[in-house]
Scaffold this motif. Structure first.
Motif, mmCIF file in Angstrom:
data_model
loop_
_atom_site.group_PDB
_atom_site.id
_atom_site.type_symbol
_atom_site.label_atom_id
_atom_site.label_comp_id
_atom_site.label_asym_id
_atom_site.label_seq_id
_atom_site.Cartn_x
_atom_site.Cartn_y
_atom_site.Cartn_z
ATOM 1 N N ALA A 184 -21.230 -8.280 -55.812
ATOM 2 C CA ALA A 184 -20.258 -9.263 -56.289
ATOM 3 C C ALA A 184 -18.891 -8.592 -56.276
ATOM 4 N N PHE A 185 -17.984 -9.151 -55.476
ATOM 5 C CA PHE A 185 -16.654 -8.573 -55.314
ATOM 6 C C PHE A 185 -15.630 -9.351 -56.138
ATOM 7 N N TYR A 186 -14.871 -8.644 -56.968
ATOM 8 C CA TYR A 186 -13.774 -9.248 -57.705
ATOM 9 C C TYR A 186 -12.550 -9.179 -56.795
ATOM 10 N N ASP A 187 -12.407 -10.194 -55.933
ATOM 11 C CA ASP A 187 -11.308 -10.228 -54.974
ATOM 12 C C ASP A 187 -10.179 -11.112 -55.477
ATOM 13 N N LEU A 188 -9.114 -11.211 -54.673
ATOM 14 C CA LEU A 188 -7.871 -11.832 -55.123
ATOM 15 C C LEU A 188 -7.485 -12.991 -54.215
ATOM 16 N N HIS A 189 -6.575 -13.824 -54.698
ATOM 17 C CA HIS A 189 -5.981 -14.866 -53.870
ATOM 18 C C HIS A 189 -5.223 -14.184 -52.724
ATOM 19 N N PRO A 190 -5.295 -14.727 -51.506
ATOM 20 C CA PRO A 190 -4.610 -14.071 -50.378
ATOM 21 C C PRO A 190 -3.121 -13.841 -50.612
ATOM 22 N N ASP A 191 -2.468 -14.699 -51.398
ATOM 23 C CA ASP A 191 -1.033 -14.552 -51.638
ATOM 24 C C ASP A 191 -0.698 -13.627 -52.803
ATOM 25 N N ALA A 192 -1.721 -13.115 -53.470
ATOM 26 C CA ALA A 192 -1.474 -12.225 -54.609
ATOM 27 C C ALA A 192 -0.800 -10.939 -54.144
ATOM 28 N N VAL A 193 0.261 -10.565 -54.824
ATOM 29 C CA VAL A 193 0.952 -9.310 -54.546
ATOM 30 C C VAL A 193 0.673 -8.359 -55.707
ATOM 31 N N VAL A 194 0.061 -7.245 -55.402
ATOM 32 C CA VAL A 194 -0.305 -6.272 -56.434
ATOM 33 C C VAL A 194 0.631 -5.072 -56.331
ATOM 34 N N LYS A 195 1.162 -4.684 -57.460
ATOM 35 C CA LYS A 195 2.036 -3.515 -57.516
ATOM 36 C C LYS A 195 1.663 -2.692 -58.744
ATOM 37 N N PRO A 196 2.081 -1.443 -58.784
ATOM 38 C CA PRO A 196 1.733 -0.614 -59.934
ATOM 39 C C PRO A 196 2.222 -1.229 -61.244
ATOM 40 N N ILE A 197 1.387 -1.173 -62.257
ATOM 41 C CA ILE A 197 1.775 -1.651 -63.577
ATOM 42 C C ILE A 197 2.874 -0.734 -64.115
ATOM 43 N N PRO A 198 3.991 -1.302 -64.577
ATOM 44 C CA PRO A 198 5.175 -0.489 -64.925
ATOM 45 C C PRO A 198 4.889 0.677 -65.858
ATOM 46 N N GLU A 199 4.011 0.486 -66.833
ATOM 47 C CA GLU A 199 3.731 1.571 -67.787
ATOM 48 C C GLU A 199 3.109 2.796 -67.118
ATOM 49 N N LEU A 200 2.587 2.624 -65.891
ATOM 50 C CA LEU A 200 1.910 3.724 -65.199
ATOM 51 C C LEU A 200 2.809 4.395 -64.163
ATOM 52 N N VAL A 201 4.078 4.001 -64.140
ATOM 53 C CA VAL A 201 5.056 4.594 -63.219
ATOM 54 C C VAL A 201 5.949 5.543 -64.002
ATOM 55 N N SER A 202 6.181 6.703 -63.448
ATOM 56 C CA SER A 202 7.034 7.692 -64.104
ATOM 57 C C SER A 202 7.722 8.539 -63.044
ATOM 58 N N GLU A 203 8.588 9.402 -63.513
ATOM 59 C CA GLU A 203 9.262 10.307 -62.579
ATOM 60 C C GLU A 203 8.252 11.227 -61.916
ATOM 61 N N GLU A 204 7.234 11.618 -62.683
ATOM 62 C CA GLU A 204 6.195 12.491 -62.138
ATOM 63 C C GLU A 204 5.221 11.726 -61.244
ATOM 64 N N ARG A 205 5.084 10.421 -61.477
ATOM 65 C CA ARG A 205 4.184 9.593 -60.672
ATOM 66 C C ARG A 205 4.955 8.364 -60.197
ATOM 67 N N PRO A 206 5.708 8.504 -59.100
ATOM 68 C CA PRO A 206 6.476 7.368 -58.582
ATOM 69 C C PRO A 206 5.551 6.227 -58.155
#
Length: 347
Positions: free
Chosen positions: A298-320
């Motif tokens: 069973a695959f938890y897939d997405l709508h074809p138009d869904a745009v996924v980007k890093p969740i802001p809280e997980l972005v840092s200077e050390e992890r762009p």
């Protein structure tokens, strides 16, 4: 120099399924080039892949369970879950329907055949990978199950019990996947719904895999190496035949399925949303010379138009931030085109 492979014989889809079901020979369509043939007899152990008792989520072991899941996602990208809350009567109902389906003659399994197109679904033989030119040694049934408007009943067996089992089972898989995404979100230091919100509307796919015995497993593959496209995958194996292998540190590890357990893996879009903290890991399925293997993914897939980007809280200077991905573009990039019906399907 390796001998040249014989040219593929032009056979119908049903003829190919008949041939692999009989298992007395390997049609040229399924023979891998030498450099892509699997190492079948592995001595490595998969005992390190964690087995998680999800019953502990509701008690005083909650933090311990979440910690084990987090470690598994960081180190393996795979883990097994027991006491997962899936209704055992629904599991048995689904298993019975799959067994009855596979007991049918090939020409009666799915009169509707395969529906062509990117959102393909239906019954046929294994995918073709462009880098090998060979089909996977399996027959499969691919169904689009959520949203319900995606269900193409013309490609499903005309049996009320099969359709009822699919509906009940896929609802259980939806609940399990959402529970797991919540655990992953909490482990990332986020709100429980963070990953679910980042992935958007669920587009669930169900893949019933049947790997018949193969007379020479050293020249064929059940499912070539790949990562899964979406959020998380919940795989239930209906038997104890070892076939799934996970790639870790350049080595392939066989996965020994625990009775009644689900094998869970992180998929590509969670890797993006987590900004690479959790990795989507390559895996494959080898075949057995004496036993068949049956699994339901069973695959938890997405709508074809869904745009996924890093969740802001997980972005840092050390992890762009890693690049954003439109799911439909990602799926098409990794689409696999069969050599017979011109069908593009997502692995």
């Amino acid at each position: 120099m390796a001998p040249a492979m014989p040219p593929p014989v032009k056979l119908s889809e049903s003829d190919l399924v008949e041939k692999i079901s009989k298992g007395d020979e390997i049609p040229a369509n399924f023979i891998l080039p030498v450099e892509h043939r699997p190492e079948v007899c592995l001595t490595r152990s998969s005992d390190e892949i964690p087995v998680v008792d999800l019953a502990g989520l509701d008690g005083d072991k909650r933090e311990e369970v979440l910690s084990v899941i987090h470690k598994a996602c960081l180190e393996w990208g795979f883990f097994q879950v027991v006491n997962h809350g899936v209704d055992p009567s629904v599991q048995q109902y689904m298993k019975d329907q799959v067994e009855e389906f596979l007991a049918l003659p090939v020409h009666e399994r799915a009169p509707g055949g395969i529906r062509k197109g990117v959102a393909s679904q239906g019954y046929g033989t294994g995918y073709v990978k462009p880098d090998t030119g060979a089909r996977d040694w399996r027959d499969y049934f691919l169904l689009r199950t959520y949203p319900e408007s995606m269900r193409d009943y013309e490609t499903w067996p005309n049996r009320d019990s099969f359709r009822d089992a699919i509906s009940k089972y896929t609802l259980e898989m939806k609940k399990l996947a959402e529970k797991l995404l919540e655990c992953l979100s909490i482990n990332l230091g986020l709100a429980p719904n963070a990953l679910k919100d980042a992935l958007g509307e669920l587009h669930q796919d169900l893949l019933i895999n049947h790997y018949p015995p193969c007379p020479n497993p050293s020249v064929a593959i059940g499912a070539n190496k790949h990562t899964d496209l979406g959020g998380v995958t919940c795989l239930w194996q209906l038997d104890d035949v070892v076939g799934l292998q996970v790639l870790k540190d350049g080595e392939w590890y066989p996965v020994h399925p625990k009775p009644g357990a689900y094998i869970i893996n992180v998929a590509d879009m969670v890797e993006v949303a987590s900004n690479g903290i959790y990795k989507s890991i390559q895996h494959r399925a080898v075949v057995n010379p004496a036993k068949r293997r049956v699994s339901i993914a069973a695959f938890y897939d997405l709508h074809p138009d869904a745009v996924v980007k890093p969740i802001p809280e997980l972005v840092s200077e050390e992890r762009p931030a890693c690049p954003a991905v439109r799911f439909g573009d990602h799926a098409m990039k990794l689409a696999i085109e069969t050599d017979k019906v011109g069908l593009k399907v997502v692995n």
